[in-house]
Scaffold this motif. Structure first.
Motif, PDB file in Angstrom:
ATOM      1  N   ASN A  32     -20.519 -49.604 -14.358  1.00 46.76           N
ATOM      2  CA  ASN A  32     -21.528 -49.343 -15.591  1.00 46.76           C
ATOM      3  C   ASN A  32     -20.382 -48.752 -16.799  1.00 46.76           C
ATOM      4  O   ASN A  32     -19.931 -47.942 -16.543  1.00 46.76           O
ATOM      5  N   PRO A  33     -20.559 -49.651 -18.022  1.00 53.37           N
ATOM      6  CA  PRO A  33     -19.618 -49.332 -18.999  1.00 53.37           C
ATOM      7  C   PRO A  33     -20.012 -47.868 -19.591  1.00 53.37           C
ATOM      8  O   PRO A  33     -19.349 -47.435 -20.452  1.00 53.37           O
ATOM      9  N   SER A  34     -21.127 -47.107 -19.123  1.00 59.05           N
ATOM     10  CA  SER A  34     -21.317 -46.021 -19.802  1.00 59.05           C
ATOM     11  C   SER A  34     -20.662 -44.897 -18.643  1.00 59.05           C
ATOM     12  O   SER A  34     -20.879 -43.667 -19.010  1.00 59.05           O
ATOM     13  N   SER A  35     -20.219 -45.186 -17.509  1.00 58.27           N
ATOM     14  CA  SER A  35     -19.588 -44.167 -16.938  1.00 58.27           C
ATOM     15  C   SER A  35     -18.227 -43.906 -16.859  1.00 58.27           C
ATOM     16  O   SER A  35     -17.494 -44.780 -17.759  1.00 58.27           O
ATOM     17  N   ALA A  36     -17.894 -42.756 -16.770  1.00 63.15           N
ATOM     18  CA  ALA A  36     -16.702 -41.924 -17.271  1.00 63.15           C
ATOM     19  C   ALA A  36     -15.591 -42.135 -16.328  1.00 63.15           C
ATOM     20  O   ALA A  36     -14.414 -42.015 -16.734  1.00 63.15           O
ATOM     21  N   HIS A  37     -15.764 -42.856 -15.094  1.00 62.80           N
ATOM     22  CA  HIS A  37     -14.712 -43.072 -14.061  1.00 62.80           C
ATOM     23  C   HIS A  37     -13.939 -44.593 -14.523  1.00 62.80           C
ATOM     24  O   HIS A  37     -14.361 -45.206 -15.336  1.00 62.80           O
ATOM     25  N   GLN A  38     -12.763 -44.952 -13.811  1.00 60.82           N
ATOM     26  CA  GLN A  38     -11.959 -45.981 -14.019  1.00 60.82           C
ATOM     27  C   GLN A  38     -12.735 -47.151 -13.973  1.00 60.82           C
ATOM     28  O   GLN A  38     -12.947 -47.837 -14.915  1.00 60.82           O
ATOM     29  N   ASN A  39     -13.880 -47.470 -12.869  1.00 57.40           N
ATOM     30  CA  ASN A  39     -14.645 -48.538 -13.075  1.00 57.40           C
ATOM     31  C   ASN A  39     -15.564 -48.685 -14.219  1.00 57.40           C
ATOM     32  O   ASN A  39     -15.468 -49.969 -14.865  1.00 57.40           O
ATOM     33  N   GLY A  40     -16.008 -47.586 -14.825  1.00 53.45           N
ATOM     34  CA  GLY A  40     -16.682 -47.694 -15.855  1.00 53.45           C
ATOM     35  C   GLY A  40     -15.906 -47.930 -17.282  1.00 53.45           C
ATOM     36  O   GLY A  40     -16.045 -48.576 -18.152  1.00 53.45           O
ATOM     37  N   ARG A  41     -14.911 -47.277 -17.209  1.00 50.11           N
ATOM     38  CA  ARG A  41     -13.833 -47.615 -18.674  1.00 50.11           C
ATOM     39  C   ARG A  41     -13.289 -48.979 -18.541  1.00 50.11           C
ATOM     40  O   ARG A  41     -13.168 -49.609 -19.550  1.00 50.11           O
ATOM     41  N   GLU A  42     -13.153 -49.497 -17.304  1.00 57.00           N
ATOM     42  CA  GLU A  42     -12.606 -50.854 -17.212  1.00 57.00           C
ATOM     43  C   GLU A  42     -13.976 -51.804 -17.839  1.00 57.00           C
ATOM     44  O   GLU A  42     -13.693 -52.954 -18.571  1.00 57.00           O
ATOM     45  N   ALA A  43     -15.075 -51.591 -17.244  1.00 57.05           N
ATOM     46  CA  ALA A  43     -16.161 -52.393 -17.798  1.00 57.05           C
ATOM     47  C   ALA A  43     -16.421 -52.086 -19.266  1.00 57.05           C
ATOM     48  O   ALA A  43     -16.773 -53.363 -19.817  1.00 57.05           O
ATOM     49  N   ALA A  44     -16.127 -51.026 -19.796  1.00 60.15           N
ATOM     50  CA  ALA A  44     -16.440 -50.668 -21.321  1.00 60.15           C
ATOM     51  C   ALA A  44     -15.530 -51.352 -21.872  1.00 60.15           C
ATOM     52  O   ALA A  44     -15.493 -52.033 -22.915  1.00 60.15           O
ATOM     53  N   ARG A  45     -13.941 -51.514 -21.507  1.00 58.91           N
ATOM     54  CA  ARG A  45     -13.079 -52.402 -22.110  1.00 58.91           C
ATOM     55  C   ARG A  45     -13.463 -53.710 -22.251  1.00 58.91           C
ATOM     56  O   ARG A  45     -13.362 -54.409 -23.329  1.00 58.91           O
ATOM     57  N   ILE A  46     -13.800 -54.383 -21.121  1.00 60.39           N
ATOM     58  CA  ILE A  46     -14.189 -55.690 -21.176  1.00 60.39           C
ATOM     59  C   ILE A  46     -15.386 -56.128 -22.290  1.00 60.39           C
ATOM     60  O   ILE A  46     -15.296 -56.994 -23.196  1.00 60.39           O
ATOM     61  N   LEU A  47     -16.309 -54.964 -22.279  1.00 59.48           N
ATOM     62  CA  LEU A  47     -17.369 -55.246 -23.314  1.00 59.48           C
ATOM     63  C   LEU A  47     -16.979 -54.964 -24.731  1.00 59.48           C
ATOM     64  O   LEU A  47     -17.296 -56.111 -25.378  1.00 59.48           O
ATOM     65  N   GLU A  48     -16.171 -54.228 -24.807  1.00 63.12           N
ATOM     66  CA  GLU A  48     -15.631 -54.023 -26.236  1.00 63.12           C
ATOM     67  C   GLU A  48     -14.751 -55.211 -26.805  1.00 63.12           C
ATOM     68  O   GLU A  48     -14.653 -55.673 -27.888  1.00 63.12           O
ATOM     69  N   GLU A  49     -13.949 -55.853 -25.823  1.00 67.58           N
ATOM     70  CA  GLU A  49     -13.180 -56.968 -25.929  1.00 67.58           C
ATOM     71  C   GLU A  49     -13.869 -58.198 -26.364  1.00 67.58           C
ATOM     72  O   GLU A  49     -13.832 -58.904 -27.290  1.00 67.58           O
ATOM     73  N   ALA A  50     -15.019 -58.393 -25.703  1.00 62.32           N
ATOM     74  CA  ALA A  50     -16.035 -59.378 -25.942  1.00 62.32           C
ATOM     75  C   ALA A  50     -16.783 -59.286 -27.362  1.00 62.32           C
ATOM     76  O   ALA A  50     -16.977 -59.883 -27.949  1.00 62.32           O
ATOM     77  N   ARG A  51     -17.018 -57.892 -27.528  1.00 65.27           N
ATOM     78  CA  ARG A  51     -17.732 -57.795 -28.993  1.00 65.27           C
ATOM     79  C   ARG A  51     -16.705 -58.071 -29.930  1.00 65.27           C
ATOM     80  O   ARG A  51     -17.160 -58.600 -31.057  1.00 65.27           O
ATOM     81  N   GLY A  52     -15.266 -57.545 -29.620  1.00 59.92           N
ATOM     82  CA  GLY A  52     -14.415 -57.844 -30.786  1.00 59.92           C
ATOM     83  C   GLY A  52     -14.251 -59.402 -30.929  1.00 59.92           C
ATOM     84  O   GLY A  52     -14.179 -60.086 -32.073  1.00 59.92           O
ATOM     85  N   LYS A  53     -14.152 -60.314 -29.864  1.00 57.58           N
ATOM     86  CA  LYS A  53     -14.052 -61.711 -30.140  1.00 57.58           C
ATOM     87  C   LYS A  53     -15.206 -62.234 -30.683  1.00 57.58           C
ATOM     88  O   LYS A  53     -14.927 -63.307 -31.637  1.00 57.58           O
TER      89      LYS A  53
END
Length: 379
Positions: A32-53
């Motif tokens: 979940n991109p709102s989660s603070a753990h590594q899995n969440g941070r990785e999802a958040a990174r992908i989401l923000e990469e998509a937003r930027g693209k």
């Protein structure tokens, strides 16, 4: 025989590259991109990469991109944003064109109930809005003008940049429904003068269920829903990370190959029209020049468009009589009647909408099938 799909204005098949990104994200980056753990941070990174693209593809900034469930939600949120802002500054007049998508037009009763006045602009026989009529419709209390960039039924391209300039001069917000435009013609929201712009991934070989609303960062965005803090508090709910990543890939691919794809689509369109030129009583709807090549709306004298669509379906060819959201309606197309067609003539039309997935052999098959179906329907 394999079916021929020629209803790409309704939805396109997902591209292999977008499908690969989406499935990989669901399989590996499931946090979940709102989660603070590594899995969440990785999802958040992908989401923000998509937003930027996506932002880069349309000339926006990442913080101006809001993920939605698709074009309808994006259109609704844009209109609500204008309405809330209009109430705040005392402006209660909006301008729409008569050929807008129902995601826009069906907001009118709620707007009127909330105290807004609506002006509907007519269009000419090619489906284009008149700049002169738009100027005349503008008032001191006009908060919004909403005009789609590409008409999803006839393919006409509206003079969006001219409208955007007019709106800026008069301090009017300009919303563009760009669902049928993004990935098919160049889109630079700042150059168009768009304050808000709607996109939907499944119109350019991305997945269904994911869209984007661009909002200029100077405009306060209104909430359609309330909940968590996702999308900068403006669109709550766990974000669709696989959908966003796939949407970004599909849009980037479409933009990168736009010139090549446009040339192919123009060849397919000309082959189709040439192959049908001898069909008696046929006409082309929409602007013959300012248009996207993949949407071809044709009318046939003395033929029911619905009957023609069904005959083609029986022969393994998928076309439509208009917008997919309105297939259950018995009324003729509001776009075609706004362009001046009688209800009878409007009911004699079909929409053949193509993508780069179609081939010249498929076009030849469509031409033969349409010719035979028209003859059969008339007899």
């Amino acid at each position: 025989m394999d079916r021929i799909y020629a209803d790409c204005a309704a939805t396109t098949p997902i591209s292999e590259s977008a499908l690969q990104v989406m499935t990989e994200c669901m399989r590996i980056h499931y946090g979940n991109p709102s989660s603070a753990h590594q899995n969440g941070r990785e999802a958040a990174r992908i989401l923000e990469e998509a937003r930027g693209k996506i932002a880069a593809c349309i000339g926006a900034e990442p913080e101006e991109i809001y993920f939605t469930s698709g074009g309808t939600e994006a259109d609704n949120q844009a209109i609500l944003t204008a309405a809330m802002y209009g109430k705040l500054i005392g402006k209660r007049h909006m301008i729409f064109s008569q050929v807008e998508h129902h995601a826009v037009l069906n907001c009118i009763p709620a707007l009127e109930k909330a105290g807004f006045e609506i002006t509907l602009l007519g269009v000419d026989m090619a489906g284009n809005v008149s700049i002169k009529e738009l100027k005349a419709a503008c008032r001191k209390d006009t908060i919004l003008a909403a005009v789609m960039y590409v008409n999803n039924e006839v393919g006409t391209v509206e003079p969006a940049a001219e409208i955007g300039q007019l709106c800026r001069e008069r301090d009017i917000l300009f919303h563009i429904d760009g669902v049928a435009a993004a990935g098919h013609i160049p889109v630079q929201v700042k150059e168009l003068g768009a304050d808000m712009f709607s996109l939907s991934a499944h119109k350019f070989h991305g997945p269904r269920g994911i869209g984007v609303l661009y909002v200029d960062k100077r405009i306060p965005v209104a909430n359609l829903m309330f909940g968590g803090s996702q999308e900068r508090d403006k669109r709550p709910g766990t974000q669709n990370v696989p959908g966003a990543a796939a949407m970004a890939r599909a849009l980037c691919d479409s933009v990168a190959a736009l010139e090549e794809q446009t040339r192919k689509m123009e060849r397919l369109r000309e082959r189709l029209l040439c192959g049908l030129k001898d069909v008696e009583g046929m006409w082309l709807n929409g602007n013959p020049e300012s248009r996207v090549p993949g949407i071809i709306n044709l009318g046939f004298e003395g033929v029911s468009g619905e009957a023609l669509m069904l005959l083609l379906d029986l022969n393994g060819i998928s076309v439509s009589t208009g917008a997919a959201c309105n297939t259950e309606s018995v009324e003729p197309s509001h776009v075609l009647t706004a362009m001046g067609l009688s209800p009878e003539r409007a009911r004699s039309c079909i929409r053949i909408s193509l993508s780069v997935c179609n081939t010249e052999e498929e076009i030849d098959t469509i031409c033969r099938a349409v010719s035979e179906a028209v003859e059969r329907a008339r007899t």
